[in-house]
Scaffold this active site. Structure first.
Site, PDB file in Angstrom:
ATOM      1  N   ASP A  73       0.843  -1.197   0.000  1.00 38.18           N
ATOM      2  CA  ASP A  73       0.000   0.000   0.000  1.00 38.18           C
ATOM      3  C   ASP A  73       0.880   1.250   0.000  1.00 38.18           C
ATOM      4  O   ASP A  73       2.060   1.188   0.318  1.00 38.18           O
ATOM      5  CB  ASP A  73      -0.965   0.010   1.198  1.00 38.18           C
ATOM      6  CG  ASP A  73      -0.357  -0.587   2.445  1.00 38.18           C
ATOM      7  OD1 ASP A  73      -1.054  -1.326   3.153  1.00 38.18           O
ATOM      8  OD2 ASP A  73       0.838  -0.313   2.721  1.00 38.18           O
ATOM      9  N   ASP A  75       1.251   4.824   1.580  1.00 36.18           N
ATOM     10  CA  ASP A  75       0.804   5.741   2.624  1.00 36.18           C
ATOM     11  C   ASP A  75       1.443   7.115   2.410  1.00 36.18           C
ATOM     12  O   ASP A  75       2.560   7.223   1.927  1.00 36.18           O
ATOM     13  CB  ASP A  75       1.182   5.202   4.004  1.00 36.18           C
ATOM     14  CG  ASP A  75       0.478   3.878   4.295  1.00 36.18           C
ATOM     15  OD1 ASP A  75      -0.592   3.639   3.702  1.00 36.18           O
ATOM     16  OD2 ASP A  75       1.006   3.090   5.100  1.00 36.18           O
ATOM     17  N   ASP A 151       9.560   2.352  13.167  1.00 33.83           N
ATOM     18  CA  ASP A 151      10.293   1.245  13.787  1.00 33.83           C
ATOM     19  C   ASP A 151      11.715   1.071  13.241  1.00 33.83           C
ATOM     20  O   ASP A 151      12.691   1.247  13.969  1.00 33.83           O
ATOM     21  CB  ASP A 151       9.488  -0.076  13.735  1.00 33.83           C
ATOM     22  CG  ASP A 151       8.866  -0.354  12.374  1.00 33.83           C
ATOM     23  OD1 ASP A 151       9.161   0.374  11.411  1.00 33.83           O
ATOM     24  OD2 ASP A 151       8.080  -1.330  12.274  1.00 33.83           O
TER      25      ASP A 151
HETATM   26  P1  ATP Z   1       3.907  -3.666   4.450  1.00 33.76           P
HETATM   27  O1  ATP Z   1       4.520  -3.658   3.106  1.00 33.76           O
HETATM   28  O2  ATP Z   1       3.803  -5.015   5.044  1.00 33.76           O
HETATM   29  O3  ATP Z   1       2.636  -2.884   4.514  1.00 33.76           O
HETATM   30  P2  ATP Z   1       4.991  -1.478   5.938  1.00 33.76           P
HETATM   31  O4  ATP Z   1       6.415  -1.065   6.176  1.00 33.76           O
HETATM   32  O5  ATP Z   1       4.167  -0.549   5.106  1.00 33.76           O
HETATM   33  O6  ATP Z   1       4.995  -2.933   5.365  1.00 33.76           O
HETATM   34  P3  ATP Z   1       2.913  -1.243   7.898  1.00 33.76           P
HETATM   35  O7  ATP Z   1       2.601  -2.213   8.976  1.00 33.76           O
HETATM   36  O8  ATP Z   1       1.953  -1.061   6.785  1.00 33.76           O
HETATM   37  O9  ATP Z   1       4.350  -1.655   7.359  1.00 33.76           O
HETATM   38  O10 ATP Z   1       3.205   0.141   8.603  1.00 33.76           O
HETATM   39  C1  ATP Z   1       3.481   1.331   7.870  1.00 33.76           C
HETATM   40  C2  ATP Z   1       4.647   2.097   8.496  1.00 33.76           C
HETATM   41  O11 ATP Z   1       4.311   2.499   9.820  1.00 33.76           O
HETATM   42  C3  ATP Z   1       5.932   1.288   8.642  1.00 33.76           C
HETATM   43  O12 ATP Z   1       6.706   1.323   7.459  1.00 33.76           O
HETATM   44  C4  ATP Z   1       6.607   1.979   9.801  1.00 33.76           C
HETATM   45  O13 ATP Z   1       7.268   3.142   9.377  1.00 33.76           O
HETATM   46  C5  ATP Z   1       5.434   2.396  10.682  1.00 33.76           C
HETATM   47  N1  ATP Z   1       5.118   1.373  11.717  1.00 33.76           N
HETATM   48  C6  ATP Z   1       4.285   0.326  11.599  1.00 33.76           C
HETATM   49  N2  ATP Z   1       4.227  -0.389  12.739  1.00 33.76           N
HETATM   50  C7  ATP Z   1       5.035   0.249  13.610  1.00 33.76           C
HETATM   51  C8  ATP Z   1       5.389   0.010  14.971  1.00 33.76           C
HETATM   52  N3  ATP Z   1       4.901  -1.032  15.636  1.00 33.76           N
HETATM   53  N4  ATP Z   1       6.240   0.881  15.555  1.00 33.76           N
HETATM   54  C9  ATP Z   1       6.733   1.950  14.877  1.00 33.76           C
HETATM   55  N5  ATP Z   1       6.438   2.215  13.613  1.00 33.76           N
HETATM   56  C10 ATP Z   1       5.595   1.391  12.969  1.00 33.76           C
HETATM   57 MG    MG Z   2       2.084  -0.859   4.668  1.00 37.44          MG
END
Ligand code: ATP
Ligand code: MG
Length: 434
Positions: A73, A75, A151
């Site tokens: 996705d 964001d 994170d």
């Molecule tokens: P995916 O491709 O699986 O969606 P993603 O990196 O986008 O991976 P998400 O879970 O969608 O992960 O979260 C979006 C963003 O929010 C992450 O890239 C990170 O920067 C932040 N984030 C998510 N979970 C946490 C957490 N538990 N603590 C701190 N930051 C977080």
């Molecule tokens: Mg994501």
């Protein structure tokens, strides 16, 4: 690449220098192309930008685009506040109670826009209590603060629509080059704030083929038992993320090696640790290949795979204790009693729990070929059959056991479905001649 001087960190959301403290990669020096960003996402970015706000692509999408992977996705982070965003987009709605996000709704896609935020302050009483768990999440911040509350460094990169540059406040690009998952800030603090981050470290390492950076990994080893403080539904969702998308073998291996699986699922750990069930790893390998080939595997099957070595071992132990083979009805009751408390502890949805029980029970039914054709036909049309057959397929292909049963049932299911389809075909009415 332009190195900018480290500017003073401000408490409000208006930093002295726009990109103070960041490394900025010009558009000509990175590989992100706008062609790979969906039109709706670009629309939102451009409208925010033209209205005078900062508009950054953030999180996983920037990481994946830089690595030439398809983002899950896209964001967006901005300095516009939720009310401002809401006013800019008619097709939007504010969601979330704690931290308010805006969803911009298109026909086939929802684009999520969040205002830059910072790590919430911890009160001194919290620190005295050593209670680091984040409770309040709703403070706006600067882009720098927004990067730092994320994170891992590879998850904290921004893509700026104003000049198509990549902004890196945390050394994420270097870690990406070195293939490292590194926690931002002090990993001891950050893991205690949110223990699910330990599982996320494993997820990203397994998925990207990265190593977990040493200090980050050492902190996982120190805090692994704190995973029990995390909310069970979040942990279970993360377990499913480890199993769902084609990197389960690597991820569960790392869950075992890091010591995270043991406190979380001691039953499962006990059945698979120390190569007690070699077929289990093979089964995950087959699962990963199946998922990568695009086949949808239900959550119930994924979790049943994880539980299977434990269920098999417990059944064998029970039969040994009884000194006799159990009848199918006894097996079914035994499985149900075994699995129910674990499902409850994992706070799984009632539907998923039911499906897991059914899938495991039906699997055992499929190990014994039914006697008459009618019973077979009924079995194939029962709902848990597909889950059980998928499970039997994974089990047979990896353990070499029950291969014959699998073939028979597979063949039979195909035939029964064909017949079923024929039976269900609407009878075409002949058009009457005039
Ligand atoms: P995916 O491709 O699986 O969606 P993603 O990196 O986008 O991976 P998400 O879970 O969608 O992960 O979260 C979006 C963003 O929010 C992450 O890239 C990170 O920067 C932040 N984030 C998510 N979970 C946490 C957490 N538990 N603590 C701190 N930051 C977080
Ligand atoms: Mg994501």
């Amino acid at each position: 690449m332009t190195e900018l001087p480290t500017g003073p960190e401000t408490d409000d959301s208006t930093p002295v220098n726009d990109n103070a403290g960041a490394t900025v990669i010009d558009r000509s020096d990175h590989s992100i192309s706008r062609r790979r960003i969906p039109e709706n996402v670009l629309k939102v970015l451009y409208r925010l930008h033209r209205s005078g706000y900062r508009a950054y692509l953030c999180g996983g999408s920037v990481r994946d685009l830089l690595m030439n992977r398809q983002p899950k996705d896209f964001d967006i982070a901005t300095d516009a506040h939720p009310g401002d965003i809401r006013r800019l987009f008619r097709n939007s709605r504010i969601i979330g109670r704690r931290f308010r996000l805006v969803h911009i709704i298109f026909q086939d896609q929802i684009v999520e826009v969040a205002t830059f935020r910072r790590e919430p302050e911890r009160s001194s009483t919290d620190e005295e209590n050593e209670d680091f768990l984040i409770t309040d999440d709703n403070t706006f911040g600067s882009p720098l603060q927004d990067a730092k509350r994320r994170d891992f460094t590879i998850n904290a990169l921004f893509y700026n629509i104003a000049d198509f540059s990549v902004i890196d406040y945390v050394g994420g690009l270097e870690d990406m080059r070195q293939k490292r998952v590194r926690m931002i800030g002090d990993p001891d603090v950050r893991f205690r704030e949110d223990p699910v981050r330990m599982m996320r470290a494993i997820e990203f390492a397994s998925r990207l083929g990265f190593e977990i950076e040493q200090a980050t990994y050492d902190a996982v080893l120190r805090h692994r038992n704190e995973i029990l403080k995390a909310s069970p539904p979040r942990v279970s969702e993360e377990i499913l993320e480890l199993l769902r998308r084609g990197w389960s073998r690597e991820a569960i291996r790392r869950m075992v090696d890091s010591g995270l699986l043991e406190p979380l699922l001691p039953e499962v750990y006990g059945a698979i640790a120390g190569e007690r069930a070699p077929y289990f790893w093979k089964m995950l390998e087959v699962l990963d290949r199946t998922v990568q080939a695009g086949r949808k595997i239900t959550d119930a099957v994924l979790l049943s795979v994880l539980m299977l070595p434990w269920v098999v071992a417990e059944l064998e132990r029970e039969e040994h204790r009884r000194e006799s083979r159990m009848r199918i009805a006894e097996v079914l009751t035994f499985i149900r009693d075994l699995v129910q408390p674990l499902c409850a502890r994992m706070a799984l949805a009632a539907g998923t729990r039911h499906q897991i029980e059914q899938a495991l029970e039906t699997l055992w039914r499929l190990l014994e070929p039914p006697s008459d054709r009618r019973a077979q036909f009924r079995a194939v049309h029962r709902e848990p059959f597909n889950d059980a057959l998928a499970l039997l397929e994974l089990y047979a292909l990896s353990s070499g056991r029950y291969v014959e049963q699998y073939k028979q049932w597979h063949h039979f299911a195909q035939r029964a479905r064909r017949e079923g389809e024929v039976a269900q075909q609407p009878v075409r009415r002949r058009r009457r001649r005039r």
